[in-house]
Design an enzyme around this catalytic site. Structure first.
Site, PDB file in Angstrom:
ATOM      1  N   SER A 223     -33.435  -4.519 -41.167  1.00  0.00           N
ATOM      2  CA  SER A 223     -31.571  -4.704 -40.726  1.00  0.00           C
ATOM      3  C   SER A 223     -30.714  -4.317 -41.086  1.00  0.00           C
ATOM      4  O   SER A 223     -29.432  -3.926 -40.950  1.00  0.00           O
ATOM      5  CB  SER A 223     -31.375  -6.132 -40.670  1.00  0.00           C
ATOM      6  OG  SER A 223     -31.480  -6.473 -41.612  1.00  0.00           O
TER       7      SER A 223
ATOM      8  N   ASN B  98     -32.142 -17.671 -46.619  1.00  0.00           N
ATOM      9  CA  ASN B  98     -31.716 -18.280 -45.018  1.00  0.00           C
ATOM     10  C   ASN B  98     -30.555 -18.606 -45.660  1.00  0.00           C
ATOM     11  O   ASN B  98     -28.958 -18.795 -44.622  1.00  0.00           O
ATOM     12  CB  ASN B  98     -32.617 -19.376 -45.048  1.00  0.00           C
ATOM     13  CG  ASN B  98     -33.876 -18.944 -45.017  1.00  0.00           C
ATOM     14  OD1 ASN B  98     -34.741 -17.671 -44.478  1.00  0.00           O
ATOM     15  ND2 ASN B  98     -34.759 -19.433 -44.374  1.00  0.00           N
TER      16      ASN B  98
ATOM     17  N   THR C 202       1.503 -13.238  -5.592  1.00  0.00           N
ATOM     18  CA  THR C 202       0.290 -13.905  -5.267  1.00  0.00           C
ATOM     19  C   THR C 202      -0.300 -13.098  -4.171  1.00  0.00           C
ATOM     20  O   THR C 202      -0.484 -12.039  -3.267  1.00  0.00           O
ATOM     21  CB  THR C 202      -0.183 -14.973  -4.538  1.00  0.00           C
ATOM     22  OG1 THR C 202       1.086 -15.000  -3.214  1.00  0.00           O
ATOM     23  CG2 THR C 202       1.254 -15.896  -5.592  1.00  0.00           C
ATOM     24  N   HIS C 203      -1.955 -12.579  -4.120  1.00  0.00           N
ATOM     25  CA  HIS C 203      -2.458 -11.601  -3.217  1.00  0.00           C
ATOM     26  C   HIS C 203      -2.578 -10.551  -3.735  1.00  0.00           C
ATOM     27  O   HIS C 203      -2.582  -9.369  -3.119  1.00  0.00           O
ATOM     28  CB  HIS C 203      -2.882 -12.402  -2.671  1.00  0.00           C
ATOM     29  CG  HIS C 203      -3.437 -13.773  -2.147  1.00  0.00           C
ATOM     30  ND1 HIS C 203      -4.733 -14.580  -2.283  1.00  0.00           N
ATOM     31  CD2 HIS C 203      -2.800 -15.025  -2.011  1.00  0.00           C
ATOM     32  CE1 HIS C 203      -3.959 -15.703  -2.142  1.00  0.00           C
ATOM     33  NE2 HIS C 203      -3.382 -16.177  -2.373  1.00  0.00           N
TER      34      HIS C 203
ATOM     35  N   SER D  55      -6.600  15.370 -17.509  1.00  0.00           N
ATOM     36  CA  SER D  55      -7.909  15.370 -16.778  1.00  0.00           C
ATOM     37  C   SER D  55      -8.123  16.955 -16.870  1.00  0.00           C
ATOM     38  O   SER D  55      -7.182  18.238 -17.501  1.00  0.00           O
ATOM     39  CB  SER D  55      -7.304  15.204 -14.829  1.00  0.00           C
ATOM     40  OG  SER D  55      -8.782  16.268 -14.232  1.00  0.00           O
TER      41      SER D  55
ATOM     42  N   LYS E  72      -2.592  15.460 -14.001  1.00  0.00           N
ATOM     43  CA  LYS E  72      -2.685  13.641 -14.627  1.00  0.00           C
ATOM     44  C   LYS E  72      -2.540  13.196 -15.288  1.00  0.00           C
ATOM     45  O   LYS E  72      -2.102  14.296 -16.608  1.00  0.00           O
ATOM     46  CB  LYS E  72      -4.362  13.900 -13.703  1.00  0.00           C
ATOM     47  CG  LYS E  72      -5.441  14.198 -12.924  1.00  0.00           C
ATOM     48  CD  LYS E  72      -4.452  13.017 -11.700  1.00  0.00           C
ATOM     49  CE  LYS E  72      -5.378  11.618 -11.411  1.00  0.00           C
ATOM     50  NZ  LYS E  72      -6.747  11.527 -11.281  1.00  0.00           N
TER      51      LYS E  72
ATOM     52  N   ASN F 192      -3.927  10.158 -17.745  1.00  0.00           N
ATOM     53  CA  ASN F 192      -4.608   8.714 -16.707  1.00  0.00           C
ATOM     54  C   ASN F 192      -3.931   7.228 -18.016  1.00  0.00           C
ATOM     55  O   ASN F 192      -4.601   8.164 -19.268  1.00  0.00           O
ATOM     56  CB  ASN F 192      -6.053   9.439 -16.537  1.00  0.00           C
ATOM     57  CG  ASN F 192      -6.381  10.101 -15.343  1.00  0.00           C
ATOM     58  OD1 ASN F 192      -5.970  10.019 -14.735  1.00  0.00           O
ATOM     59  ND2 ASN F 192      -7.232  11.126 -15.761  1.00  0.00           N
TER      60      ASN F 192
ATOM     61  N   GLU G  68      -7.544   1.055 -19.273  1.00  0.00           N
ATOM     62  CA  GLU G  68      -9.209   0.958 -18.426  1.00  0.00           C
ATOM     63  C   GLU G  68     -10.611   0.515 -19.784  1.00  0.00           C
ATOM     64  O   GLU G  68     -10.490  -0.472 -19.757  1.00  0.00           O
ATOM     65  CB  GLU G  68      -9.574   2.553 -17.627  1.00  0.00           C
ATOM     66  CG  GLU G  68      -8.703   2.546 -16.722  1.00  0.00           C
ATOM     67  CD  GLU G  68      -8.955   4.153 -16.032  1.00  0.00           C
ATOM     68  OE1 GLU G  68      -8.161   4.745 -15.168  1.00  0.00           O
ATOM     69  OE2 GLU G  68      -9.109   5.126 -16.938  1.00  0.00           O
TER      70      GLU G  68
ATOM     71  N   TYR H 130     -34.970 -21.570 -40.418  1.00  0.00           N
ATOM     72  CA  TYR H 130     -34.756 -20.646 -39.609  1.00  0.00           C
ATOM     73  C   TYR H 130     -35.857 -19.319 -39.154  1.00  0.00           C
ATOM     74  O   TYR H 130     -36.894 -19.949 -39.539  1.00  0.00           O
ATOM     75  CB  TYR H 130     -34.922 -20.075 -41.326  1.00  0.00           C
ATOM     76  CG  TYR H 130     -34.410 -17.853 -41.158  1.00  0.00           C
ATOM     77  CD1 TYR H 130     -32.868 -17.345 -40.950  1.00  0.00           C
ATOM     78  CD2 TYR H 130     -35.238 -16.708 -40.985  1.00  0.00           C
ATOM     79  CE1 TYR H 130     -33.397 -15.900 -41.147  1.00  0.00           C
ATOM     80  CE2 TYR H 130     -35.690 -15.274 -41.303  1.00  0.00           C
ATOM     81  CZ  TYR H 130     -34.254 -15.491 -40.718  1.00  0.00           C
ATOM     82  OH  TYR H 130     -33.896 -13.881 -40.840  1.00  0.00           O
TER      83      TYR H 130
ATOM     84  N   GLN I  88     -32.015 -13.169 -37.454  1.00  0.00           N
ATOM     85  CA  GLN I  88     -31.446 -11.592 -37.525  1.00  0.00           C
ATOM     86  C   GLN I  88     -30.517 -10.974 -36.775  1.00  0.00           C
ATOM     87  O   GLN I  88     -30.134  -9.768 -36.585  1.00  0.00           O
ATOM     88  CB  GLN I  88     -32.732 -10.777 -39.000  1.00  0.00           C
ATOM     89  CG  GLN I  88     -32.394  -9.714 -38.778  1.00  0.00           C
ATOM     90  CD  GLN I  88     -33.321  -9.098 -39.833  1.00  0.00           C
ATOM     91  OE1 GLN I  88     -33.321  -8.968 -40.552  1.00  0.00           O
ATOM     92  NE2 GLN I  88     -34.037  -8.119 -39.430  1.00  0.00           N
TER      93      GLN I  88
ATOM     94  N   LYS J  29     -26.016 -10.126 -35.778  1.00  0.00           N
ATOM     95  CA  LYS J  29     -24.803  -9.765 -36.111  1.00  0.00           C
ATOM     96  C   LYS J  29     -24.944  -8.720 -35.473  1.00  0.00           C
ATOM     97  O   LYS J  29     -23.602  -8.692 -35.253  1.00  0.00           O
ATOM     98  CB  LYS J  29     -25.598  -8.962 -37.617  1.00  0.00           C
ATOM     99  CG  LYS J  29     -26.042  -9.939 -38.929  1.00  0.00           C
ATOM    100  CD  LYS J  29     -26.711  -9.325 -39.959  1.00  0.00           C
ATOM    101  CE  LYS J  29     -27.511 -10.528 -40.417  1.00  0.00           C
ATOM    102  NZ  LYS J  29     -28.882 -11.631 -39.472  1.00  0.00           N
TER     103      LYS J  29
HETATM  104  N1  ARG Z   1     -31.575  -9.978 -42.925  1.00  0.00           N
HETATM  105  C1  ARG Z   1     -32.715 -11.466 -42.568  1.00  0.00           C
HETATM  106  C2  ARG Z   1     -31.333 -11.881 -41.275  1.00  0.00           C
HETATM  107  O1  ARG Z   1     -30.738 -11.195 -41.422  1.00  0.00           O
HETATM  108  C3  ARG Z   1     -32.072 -12.182 -44.307  1.00  0.00           C
HETATM  109  C4  ARG Z   1     -32.613 -13.978 -44.053  1.00  0.00           C
HETATM  110  C5  ARG Z   1     -34.413 -13.420 -44.568  1.00  0.00           C
HETATM  111  N2  ARG Z   1     -34.979 -14.987 -44.711  1.00  0.00           N
HETATM  112  C6  ARG Z   1     -36.294 -14.928 -44.407  1.00  0.00           C
HETATM  113  N3  ARG Z   1     -37.212 -16.172 -44.405  1.00  0.00           N
HETATM  114  N4  ARG Z   1     -37.149 -13.749 -43.662  1.00  0.00           N
HETATM  115  O2  ARG Z   1     -31.378 -13.041 -41.145  1.00  0.00           O
END
Ligand code: ARG
Length: 471
Positions: free
Chosen positions: A30, A117, A162-163, A284, A290, A292, A297, A324, A329, A332
């Site tokens: 990660s 964790n 309205t509408h 454009s 144009k 825009n 948007e 956990y 993971q 994120k």
């Molecule tokens: N990179 C992991 C996460 O974002 C960290 C926690 C990992 N914990 C484990 N028991 N493998 O969740």
């Protein structure tokens, strides 16, 4: 094709004979995205080390070495000098391994009475707390810009729809003030969410607490959290605070999207109610004329991914057993993406609002075309001729149909023509047919009359602390 065997993990490789395959390493890592949490991770480790020292779990010397090492790592990362390694999976193991390179033995004591964790749950909470504060600043700024424009336009008449059909005359300031309220509720929702974000999972360990004599109240305090979370299992398993953040961000993005859509409509050459500045429009590549409204948007489109991120995390969490699992993971990227998308939407909207020019003439002439005083005529029939409202509505409708046939505004109809529909009408009817009278008359609490809007603008400025700096 057999994949090349990697080196065993220096962190958890003890019970393994070989390292992970390339694919295992790739799906597991990660670091490409959680390196964004480096500052929070270091903050969390420092608080943990401080507590370990105070509880005599590590020595003062180890603590000092750890602090210095973490400071060095912080500057390495912020200066782009840190050697991130994908084989070290995530930000936690990258930092811990680097710390060992820098300070040796004491680095290996940092993870005493802690698990990744509780560490990662703490990092995310620190990150979100910061981001909520940042979003609140941006939302407040947007409210201020809307407030200034609203204040300048309490007398600028436009059709209220309205509408998307002309309904009743309102002021542009009144219209913008509606968004100040909506954004205000978004801010309140974020503040409420912040209270639940601001609790410390640190010290929950892997899931069940620890046998070391730690002080969770101390780490909570050092990190500015309100309190340690009372159940270790809940502390490492729960992501409802993140889901709540994503849901509130979704609502906020929806609000911005509605305003963005109005800006797109208002800036068309048909409406021509507003002109966006060059700074918030694009040209454009083929049509030289144009200009825009791309920024509007894109803000209109952002809920696509922001709501998607909410659905994504809700789906990840659904059916996930305690405590956990690596599924967590995946929390994120939705959070980071929502934060980035919402933040730029708010800031861009603020700039667009501050820069836009209002075309009061076009607004008024659009209003004149839409028979916006038909309700006032019906109300007049109720008040002055004692008609039941339903009958009054019917008579007013017939008079509108007549004006439509003659292609003129209501106040341009001859009295005799109207009397063919309602014989008891007299000259006084022209007072209510006038747009300005109609709009000044709507002075009920929260109504569009300028004097009422001014009172409400003063009140909202003090409610959200906008006025002092906005005046
Ligand atoms: N990179 C992991 C996460 O974002 C960290 C926690 C990992 N914990 C484990 N028991 N493998 O969740």
């Amino acid at each position: 094709m057999p994949t090349e065997k990697k080196q065993k993990s220096s962190i958890w490789g003890g019970r393994f004979k070989t390292g992970p395959s390339d694919l295992m390493q790739e799906i597991n890592a990660s670091i490409s995205f959680d390196k964004a949490l480096y500052s929070e991770d270091i903050q969390c480790s420092k608080a943990h080390a401080e507590m370990l020292k105070q509880q005599n779990i590590i020595t003062h010397e180890d603590f000092t070495a750890i602090q210095n090492g973490l400071n060095k790592i912080h500057s390495e990362i912020s200066n782009g000098k840190f050697p991130f390694k994908v084989e070290l999976e995530d930000i936690h193991m990258n930092i811990e391994t680097r710390l060992a390179e820098l300070i040796g033995e004491p680095a290996k004591r940092l993870h005493t009475a802690r698990s990744r964790n509780d560490q990662v749950a703490t990092d995310i909470r620190l990150y979100l707390r910061n981001q909520i504060d940042h979003l609140d600043d941006e939302l407040k700024n947007l409210q201020k810009n809307l407030w200034k424009k609203a204040k300048e336009n309490t007398q600028t008449l436009m059709p209220g729809y309205t509408h998307l059909q002309t309904a009743q005359p309102i002021s542009f300031g009144f219209h913008l003030a509606a968004y100040i309220e909506m954004i205000g509720r978004d801010r309140q929702r974020f503040q409420d969410c912040r209270r639940r974000v601001n609790e410390s999972p640190l010290g929950a360990g892997a899931l069940a607490g620890t046998s070391f004599p730690i002080d969770r109240h101390l780490t909570a305090k050092l990190l500015g959290f309100e309190r340690p979370m009372p159940n270790a299992l809940d502390a490492v398993s729960s992501r409802d605070f993140a889901l709540e953040f994503l849901s509130i961000a979704s609502i906020c993005a929806v609000h911005l999207s509605r305003l963005a859509e109005e800006i797109v409509i208002w800036s068309t050459d048909r409406f021509n109610f507003i002109r966006l500045s060059d700074e918030y429009t694009t040209g454009s590549s083929i049509m030289p004329q144009k200009k825009n409204p791309d920024a509007a948007e894109l803000i209109r489109a952002k809920p696509g991914r922001i709501i998607g991120n909410f659905i994504s995390l809700a789906t990840i969490l659904k059916g996930l057993p305690l405590a956990y699992s690596k599924d967590l993971q995946e929390d994120k990227e939705p959070l980071f993406d929502t934060q980035k998308s919402l933040s730029i939407s708010i800031a861009t909207m603020s700039g667009m609002i501050a820069d836009m020019k209002i075309n009061a003439v076009a607004m008024r002439s659009a209003l004149q075309k839409g028979y916006p005083t038909a309700t006032d005529l019906a109300d007049y029939l109720v008040r002055n001729l004692e008609k039941p409202f339903r009958d009054a509505h019917h008579i007013s409708g017939k008079i509108v149909a007549l004006a439509e046939k003659k292609e003129c505004a209501l106040e341009k109809l001859e009295l005799e023509e109207m009397q063919k529909i309602e014989p008891k009408l007299d000259e006084s009817v022209y007072n209510v047919l006038k747009i300005d009278t109609a709009y000044n008359a709507r002075a009920s609490f929260g109504g569009t009359a300028p004097k009422e809007v001014k009172v409400r603008l003063a009140e909202i400025a003090s409610r959200f602390n906008l006025a002092d700096e906005s005046n």
